[in-house]
Design a protein around this motif. Structure first.
Motif, short mmCIF file in Angstrom:
data_model
loop_
_atom_site.label_atom_id
_atom_site.label_comp_id
_atom_site.label_asym_id
_atom_site.label_seq_id
_atom_site.Cartn_x
_atom_site.Cartn_y
_atom_site.Cartn_z
N LEU A 111 -1.78 -2.34 15.90
CA LEU A 111 -1.39 -1.44 14.81
C LEU A 111 -2.22 -1.69 13.55
CD1 LEU A 111 2.50 -1.34 15.05
CD2 LEU A 111 0.89 0.48 15.60
N SER A 112 -2.39 -2.95 13.19
CA SER A 112 -3.08 -3.23 11.93
C SER A 112 -4.59 -3.25 12.06
CB SER A 112 -2.60 -4.57 11.34
OG SER A 112 -3.00 -5.63 12.17
N GLU A 120 3.46 -8.38 7.07
CA GLU A 120 4.82 -8.30 6.55
C GLU A 120 5.22 -6.87 6.24
OE1 GLU A 120 8.59 -9.18 5.20
OE2 GLU A 120 7.21 -10.47 6.33
N LEU A 121 4.35 -6.08 5.66
CA LEU A 121 4.64 -4.69 5.34
C LEU A 121 4.84 -3.88 6.62
CD1 LEU A 121 4.98 -2.40 3.32
CD2 LEU A 121 2.49 -2.20 3.22
N ILE A 122 3.98 -4.08 7.60
CA ILE A 122 4.13 -3.36 8.87
C ILE A 122 5.44 -3.74 9.54
CG2 ILE A 122 3.19 -3.10 11.20
CD1 ILE A 122 0.38 -3.25 9.96
N TRP A 163 0.82 -1.20 0.00
CA TRP A 163 0.00 0.00 0.00
C TRP A 163 0.85 1.25 0.00
CZ3 TRP A 163 -4.20 -1.26 4.19
CH2 TRP A 163 -4.97 -2.34 3.75
N LYS A 164 1.94 1.18 0.72
CA LYS A 164 2.94 2.23 0.74
C LYS A 164 4.29 1.54 0.77
CE LYS A 164 0.69 6.16 2.77
NZ LYS A 164 1.03 7.39 3.45
N LYS A 165 5.29 2.23 0.34
CA LYS A 165 6.64 1.70 0.45
C LYS A 165 7.00 1.65 1.94
CE LYS A 165 7.84 3.28 -4.11
NZ LYS A 165 8.63 4.16 -4.95
N PRO A 166 7.79 0.65 2.37
CA PRO A 166 8.11 0.52 3.79
C PRO A 166 8.66 1.80 4.42
CG PRO A 166 8.80 -1.44 2.62
CD PRO A 166 8.34 -0.45 1.58
#
Length: 187
Positions: free
Chosen positions: A139-140, A156-158, A110-113
């Motif tokens: 958080l999620s 994984e992204l978070i 969704w966004k770059k890390p």
């Protein structure tokens, strides 16, 4: 703007998504031969894919099931080769990753890390979580993160964004009994 309701990846119908005007422009569905025009077109596809998937809270794009490739209202559809070019460009620009060797499933970032790391830190500051511990689940999916850019993002992204913050000394990550119970303390 064109409003239509479509479901992606065989999911039930989602909230209306407002498609940009260019989605109804027939040449949008044919990759343009002029390099500068093609680059602008690919940027529009990246933006559309990201906005659609973040709005629908979807982390995966299955190539042969994605409804974005076809606009029935104008009778236009991308050919398979162009879908691959668009998805490869999406990955090359850091907006996604192939989940399989056959390149049939694309994880949407969704966004770059790096961007998400900034969002997480800004949220922690704004929400009073500096010096506090919260779980990855909070958080999620927690109430405190409602409306945040990372709400509903894949784990994984978070984790990647938190690792960036940890490397900078802005968070500490603690192991929980399960991955959802892993904690993070913001500094």
């Amino acid at each position: 703007m064109q409003k239509m309701q479509i479901a992606v990846n065989s999911a039930p119908a989602m909230a209306d998504f407002e498609f940009p005007e260019y989605y109804s422009f027939p040449p949008f569905f044919t990759l343009q031969p002029v390099s500068a025009t093609r680059q602008k077109q690919l940027a529009l596809w990246r933006d559309l894919i990201l906005k659609y998937h973040t709005t629908q809270k979807q982390n995966t794009l299955v190539l042969h099931e994605c409804k974005l490739w076809k606009n029935e209202e104008i009778g236009r559809e991308l050919v398979r080769e162009n879908i691959r070019v668009i998805c490869d460009d999406f990955v090359e620009n850091g907006n996604g990753e192939w989940e399989d060797e056959g390149k049939t499933r694309l994880r949407i970032l969704w966004k770059k890390p790096e961007e998400l790391a900034g969002d997480l830190l800004a949220w922690a500051t704004r929400s009073g979580f500096i010096g506090q511990v919260c779980t990855l689940y909070e958080l999620s999916s927690g109430e405190d993160s409602e409306g945040a850019s990372f709400q509903g993002a894949d784990e994984e992204l978070i984790r990647r964004a938190l690792a960036i913050l940890e490397d900078r000394g802005q968070v500490a990550i603690f192991k929980g009994d399960t991955s959802e119970e892993d904690g993070v303390k913001f500094f």
